[in-house]
Each structure stands twice: as structure tokens, then as C-alpha cells.
Design a protein around this motif. Structure first.
Motif, mmCIF file in Angstrom:
data_model
loop_
_atom_site.group_PDB
_atom_site.id
_atom_site.type_symbol
_atom_site.label_atom_id
_atom_site.label_comp_id
_atom_site.label_asym_id
_atom_site.label_seq_id
_atom_site.Cartn_x
_atom_site.Cartn_y
_atom_site.Cartn_z
ATOM 1 N N LEU A 20 0.863 -1.175 0.000
ATOM 2 C CA LEU A 20 0.000 0.000 0.000
ATOM 3 C C LEU A 20 0.899 1.224 0.000
ATOM 4 C CD1 LEU A 20 -2.872 1.303 0.427
ATOM 5 C CD2 LEU A 20 -2.465 1.018 2.891
ATOM 6 N N PHE A 21 0.514 2.255 -0.767
ATOM 7 C CA PHE A 21 1.372 3.422 -0.950
ATOM 8 C C PHE A 21 0.711 4.689 -0.392
ATOM 9 C CE2 PHE A 21 2.094 0.511 -4.620
ATOM 10 C CZ PHE A 21 3.288 -0.015 -4.141
ATOM 11 N N SER A 32 -2.952 4.054 -3.458
ATOM 12 C CA SER A 32 -2.866 3.007 -4.474
ATOM 13 C C SER A 32 -2.161 1.789 -3.884
ATOM 14 C CB SER A 32 -2.137 3.513 -5.710
ATOM 15 O OG SER A 32 -0.797 3.854 -5.391
ATOM 16 N N TRP A 33 -2.219 0.682 -4.606
ATOM 17 C CA TRP A 33 -1.602 -0.532 -4.090
ATOM 18 C C TRP A 33 -1.260 -1.499 -5.217
ATOM 19 C CZ3 TRP A 33 -4.826 -4.735 -5.161
ATOM 20 C CH2 TRP A 33 -6.174 -4.430 -5.379
ATOM 21 N N HIS A 34 -0.361 -2.421 -4.914
ATOM 22 C CA HIS A 34 -0.016 -3.520 -5.813
ATOM 23 C C HIS A 34 -0.464 -4.819 -5.161
ATOM 24 C CE1 HIS A 34 3.510 -1.414 -8.161
ATOM 25 N NE2 HIS A 34 2.335 -0.836 -8.346
ATOM 26 N N SER A 35 -1.180 -5.636 -5.895
ATOM 27 C CA SER A 35 -1.614 -6.927 -5.376
ATOM 28 C C SER A 35 -0.430 -7.889 -5.291
ATOM 29 C CB SER A 35 -2.695 -7.521 -6.277
ATOM 30 O OG SER A 35 -2.126 -7.887 -7.528
ATOM 31 N N PHE A 36 -0.647 -9.009 -4.612
ATOM 32 C CA PHE A 36 0.400 -10.028 -4.559
ATOM 33 C C PHE A 36 0.702 -10.565 -5.952
ATOM 34 C CE2 PHE A 36 -0.370 -10.034 -0.017
ATOM 35 C CZ PHE A 36 0.890 -10.313 0.497
ATOM 36 N N ALA A 37 -0.340 -10.748 -6.768
ATOM 37 C CA ALA A 37 -0.116 -11.256 -8.118
ATOM 38 C C ALA A 37 0.702 -10.264 -8.941
ATOM 39 C CB ALA A 37 -1.451 -11.543 -8.805
ATOM 40 N N ARG A 38 0.360 -8.986 -8.860
ATOM 41 C CA ARG A 38 1.104 -7.980 -9.622
ATOM 42 C C ARG A 38 2.537 -7.871 -9.124
ATOM 43 N NH1 ARG A 38 -0.314 -1.497 -10.367
ATOM 44 N NH2 ARG A 38 1.389 -1.064 -11.835
ATOM 45 N N THR A 39 2.715 -7.917 -7.816
ATOM 46 C CA THR A 39 4.058 -7.837 -7.257
ATOM 47 C C THR A 39 4.901 -9.014 -7.720
ATOM 48 O OG1 THR A 39 3.280 -6.626 -5.310
ATOM 49 C CG2 THR A 39 5.403 -7.752 -5.120
ATOM 50 N N ASN A 40 4.330 -10.215 -7.679
ATOM 51 C CA ASN A 40 5.080 -11.397 -8.110
ATOM 52 C C ASN A 40 5.428 -11.319 -9.592
ATOM 53 O OD1 ASN A 40 6.192 -14.047 -7.456
ATOM 54 N ND2 ASN A 40 4.603 -14.854 -8.806
ATOM 55 N N ARG A 62 -3.316 -12.629 8.525
ATOM 56 C CA ARG A 62 -3.329 -12.414 7.075
ATOM 57 C C ARG A 62 -4.212 -11.242 6.661
ATOM 58 N NH1 ARG A 62 -2.490 -18.337 6.475
ATOM 59 N NH2 ARG A 62 -0.379 -18.507 5.617
ATOM 60 N N ASP A 63 -5.102 -10.791 7.546
ATOM 61 C CA ASP A 63 -5.920 -9.621 7.213
ATOM 62 C C ASP A 63 -5.312 -8.329 7.765
ATOM 63 O OD1 ASP A 63 -6.394 -10.044 9.886
ATOM 64 O OD2 ASP A 63 -8.584 -9.954 9.744
ATOM 65 N N ASP A 64 -4.068 -8.398 8.231
ATOM 66 C CA ASP A 64 -3.390 -7.209 8.737
ATOM 67 C C ASP A 64 -3.052 -6.233 7.621
ATOM 68 O OD1 ASP A 64 -3.243 -7.526 11.491
ATOM 69 O OD2 ASP A 64 -1.359 -8.647 11.438
ATOM 70 N N VAL A 65 -2.952 -4.966 8.015
ATOM 71 C CA VAL A 65 -2.297 -3.931 7.218
ATOM 72 C C VAL A 65 -1.294 -3.285 8.159
ATOM 73 C CG1 VAL A 65 -2.540 -1.843 5.834
ATOM 74 C CG2 VAL A 65 -4.375 -3.547 5.850
ATOM 75 N N ARG A 66 -0.011 -3.508 7.924
ATOM 76 C CA ARG A 66 1.021 -3.118 8.875
ATOM 77 C C ARG A 66 1.985 -2.106 8.263
ATOM 78 N NH1 ARG A 66 2.559 -6.674 13.460
ATOM 79 N NH2 ARG A 66 0.683 -7.883 13.963
ATOM 80 N N PHE A 100 3.775 -14.097 4.865
ATOM 81 C CA PHE A 100 2.539 -14.525 5.519
ATOM 82 C C PHE A 100 1.299 -14.118 4.747
ATOM 83 C CE2 PHE A 100 -0.162 -14.687 9.530
ATOM 84 C CZ PHE A 100 -0.132 -16.076 9.593
ATOM 85 N N GLY A 101 1.444 -13.117 3.884
ATOM 86 C CA GLY A 101 0.335 -12.765 3.013
ATOM 87 C C GLY A 101 -0.515 -11.608 3.465
ATOM 88 N N PHE A 102 0.047 -10.683 4.283
ATOM 89 C CA PHE A 102 -0.731 -9.498 4.658
ATOM 90 C C PHE A 102 -0.173 -8.263 3.955
ATOM 91 C CE2 PHE A 102 2.377 -9.942 8.188
ATOM 92 C CZ PHE A 102 3.006 -8.706 8.137
ATOM 93 N N THR A 103 -0.861 -7.150 4.088
ATOM 94 C CA THR A 103 -0.532 -5.913 3.381
ATOM 95 C C THR A 103 0.451 -5.071 4.183
ATOM 96 O OG1 THR A 103 -2.756 -5.907 2.426
ATOM 97 C CG2 THR A 103 -1.503 -3.857 2.290
ATOM 98 N N SER A 104 1.444 -4.505 3.486
ATOM 99 C CA SER A 104 2.422 -3.621 4.114
ATOM 100 C C SER A 104 2.315 -2.225 3.512
ATOM 101 C CB SER A 104 3.840 -4.143 3.912
ATOM 102 O OG SER A 104 4.021 -5.405 4.525
ATOM 103 N N LEU A 105 2.218 -1.225 4.366
ATOM 104 C CA LEU A 105 2.279 0.170 3.924
ATOM 105 C C LEU A 105 3.740 0.540 3.710
ATOM 106 C CD1 LEU A 105 1.079 3.067 3.524
ATOM 107 C CD2 LEU A 105 1.364 3.378 6.011
ATOM 108 N N ILE A 106 4.039 1.125 2.553
ATOM 109 C CA ILE A 106 5.394 1.574 2.255
ATOM 110 C C ILE A 106 5.389 3.095 2.097
ATOM 111 C CG2 ILE A 106 7.290 1.532 0.593
ATOM 112 C CD1 ILE A 106 6.642 -1.300 -0.069
ATOM 113 N N LEU A 107 6.106 3.772 2.973
ATOM 114 C CA LEU A 107 6.328 5.206 2.866
ATOM 115 C C LEU A 107 7.794 5.428 2.522
ATOM 116 C CD1 LEU A 107 4.472 6.513 6.076
ATOM 117 C CD2 LEU A 107 3.537 6.145 3.786
ATOM 118 N N PRO A 108 8.115 6.403 1.669
ATOM 119 C CA PRO A 108 9.528 6.637 1.333
ATOM 120 C C PRO A 108 10.399 6.828 2.565
ATOM 121 C CG PRO A 108 8.096 7.905 -0.101
ATOM 122 C CD PRO A 108 7.212 7.318 0.957
ATOM 123 N N GLN A 109 9.921 7.627 3.494
ATOM 124 C CA GLN A 109 10.537 7.838 4.797
ATOM 125 C C GLN A 109 9.416 8.056 5.803
ATOM 126 O OE1 GLN A 109 13.079 11.199 3.309
ATOM 127 N NE2 GLN A 109 14.701 10.190 4.481
#
Length: 311
Positions: free
Chosen positions: A33-34, A38-46, A211-215, A236-245
């Protein structure tokens, strides 16, 4: 061929196989998650990681080669780590706060064949391939001004979305990381895949991951805590928020909007967040866990966090 059958146990599965396994289990679940939502799914990421691994192989990057990254946190940065895992290559994380002379020391000692970096560091890294001729490929991760796609995206476009053969094991190096150098020149520390996998498994258990986490893990990707936090989500298959910093307002916004279920912060980050206007007005309904580290937290700050963030 990737071992993702029902007969495989966790100890049989390499770190590089974790992403395709999660993509098979929940292809449309958000992986990353950005800040803009917006976000990238596991399928898109793979798929993107497969293309990057394929493109790197075509450039001659093979098992055991070292790939350095000098950039802020991003999906591109994490995709490079995941592609290295699929290739059996070694990730060389570089602290983006380093000076050029410090970077040169680490590049001389690690001898990477490829260097990925953010455009903001182009001036700092000017002439790096001439000074370090072992770097055969230097690639900008993010788009430069006026360009439609970064070099990184153009590189991905040359690869194929095909799962590479399993080439790495727990005995292989995951990363060559460097100490801070407080008592001399930084020393390279080899982090094995077994070490990182054990940290990931222990974290999943100890930090009560679901697996339903957003961390969100505020430690940067170049730090072992940051990269392991992201690999927990991938594995494990849960969502990670990515911030530049880390940005207190952005992190608090995601916490208050009931998107985040857990965060890792350091005490100074928690303190800066508690100083934001309106921080005590939100109910943080989904937030169930805050972990902290890197330094001690005073009892007063702990009580303020507990009261304002309503844990």
C-alpha cells in the motif's frame, strides 16, 4: 520449479519462494500500500519481481552476485530485494544518509555488479561506475523529471513473467550489510537466508500477525528490521504500507483512517506523532498493536501514547 505443493513444510521453502506462494493463495490481496492510497496486489508484485529477475539474468546477474541499493523505501526497492532472493543474488543495502566517501568504502568492500539508486542521489553518485568498474549496471529506480518511465521500469519491460528455477537455499547469503563503523571502517556482515527466515517466522508469532493485517514498519528497508518487516508481509500474506521515509502526519493519517492494524515505530516517532493537532480525536478502531524499539521509552511517553492512541 517452485515448491509450493501441499507436501512442502516451511523449512523446505526458501525465502525466494514465499512471494509466489502468497500470490497463489491470495492473488488479488494488496501486497504493498502506498501513500496516495494506491496498491499492488500479490499477483502484480510477483509478476513484476519475475520480470525483474528475468531482466537481471539477461544482463548476466547470477547466483552469488551482489546487488547494491541506495534509495528510499519504495516498491521498486523491495522488488529488487525479492528478485535477488529468486536469483540467489546477494542484497547490499546502503544507508541513503551516507556521504560519497562512505559509499565508496562500502562499494569497494562489497564489489557489487549492479547498483540501483534513486534519482535524488544521482549527483552524489556521479562517476561511480568509473571509480568502481565492477559495477556493470547502474539503474535509476524512480522516474527522472520529464521522463515517462524510470530506467527501472524500462528494465522490467525487458523481462519475462516466468517463475525462475529455485536456485537458493537457507545456506545462501541473503544480504551483505555493513556495521555503522563507530570504532573504525564499517565491517561487512553476511546475513544468511536461514537467519532472515527465522527472524520472519519468529516475528509472525511474537508480533501476533494475521493475514488480514495492514502493517507499517517505520524502519528503513536498508535496516534488517525494515526489510524483515516487509518480508513478514510477503511471506505470511498481509498488506504492508510503504512510505519513502517516516512522516508523522502520513503515518497518523493511515492509523486514524482505520487502515492500519499494527505499526512499528521508535519512541521519537511516537512523540512527534502525539504532537500533531487532533491526534487524540480519532478512535483508531482497527489499530490493535504498536511495537517500538531502537531506544527506551519513558513511562510518561508510554502513558501518553496509550491514552491518545487508545490501545
Amino acid at each position: 520449479m517452485t515448491r509450493t505443493g501441499s507436501d512442502s513444510s516451511p523449512t523446505d521453502i526458501s525465502l525466494g519462494e514465499m512471494l509466489p506462494l502468497s500470490a497463489r493463495r491470495a492473488p488479488e490481496r494488496p501486497c504493498f500500500l502506498f501513500p496516495d492510497g494506491s496498491w499492488h496486489s500479490f499477483a502484480r508484485t510477483n509478476s513484476r519481481v519475475n520480470k525483474l529477475a528475468s531482466a537481471l539474468r539477461r544482463l548476466g546477474v547470477v547466483r552469488g552476485d551482489r546487488i547494491a541499493v541506495f534509495g528510499l523505501d519504495s516498491h521498486g526497492h523491495t522488488e529488487i530485494v525479492l528478485a535477488a532472493l529468486k536469483l540467489g543474488a546477494v542484497y547490499v543495502p546502503l544507508n541513503y544518509r551516507l556521504t560519497r566517501s562512505e559509499v565508496d568504502v562500502l562499494l569497494k568492500r562489497s564489489r557489487p555488479v549492479a547498483l540501483f539508486h534513486d534519482q535524488r542521489y544521482a549527483e552524489l553518485l556521479a562517476g561511480v561506475t568509473e571509480q568502481h568498474p565492477g559495477i556493470r549496471h547502474s539503474v535509476t529506480i524512480d522516474a527522472t523529471h520529464g521522463e515517462q518511465a524510470a530506467e527501472f521500469e524500462r528494465l522490467l519491460a525487458t523481462g519475462d513473467d516466468v517463475e525462475p528455477p529455485v536456485v537458493s537455499t537457507d545456506r545462501d547469503p541473503f544480504a551483505l550489510a555493513f556495521t555503522s563503523g563507530t570504532t573504525g571502517l564499517p565491517k561487512g556482515v553476511v546475513q544468511s537466508q536461514r537467519m532472515i527466515k527465522n527472524i520472519v517466522y519468529a516475528s509472525i508469532i511474537e508480533y501476533r500477525m494475521h493475514r488480514d493485517d495492514v502493517r507499517y514498519c517505520a524502519a528503513p528497508t536498508f535496516h534488517v528490521s525494515g526489510v524483515c518487516g516487509l518480508l513478514c508481509g510477503v511471506s505470511f500474506g498481509f498488506t504492508s504500507l510503504i512510505l519513502p521515509q517516516f512522516d508523522a502526519a502520513t503515518a497518523q493519517r493511515f492509523m486514524a483512517s482505520d487502515e492500519l492494524t499494527a505499526v512499528f515505530l521508535v519512541p521519537t516517532m511516537i512523540s512527534s506523532m502525539l504532537q500533531l493537532p487532533g491526534v487524540a480525536d480519532a478512535d483508531y478502531a482497527r489499530l490493535r498493536l504498536i511495537t517500538y524499539g531502537a531506544s527506551a521509552m519513558s513511562p510518561a511517553l508510554l502513558r501518553r501514547a496509550d491514552g491518545h492512541l487508545r490501545l
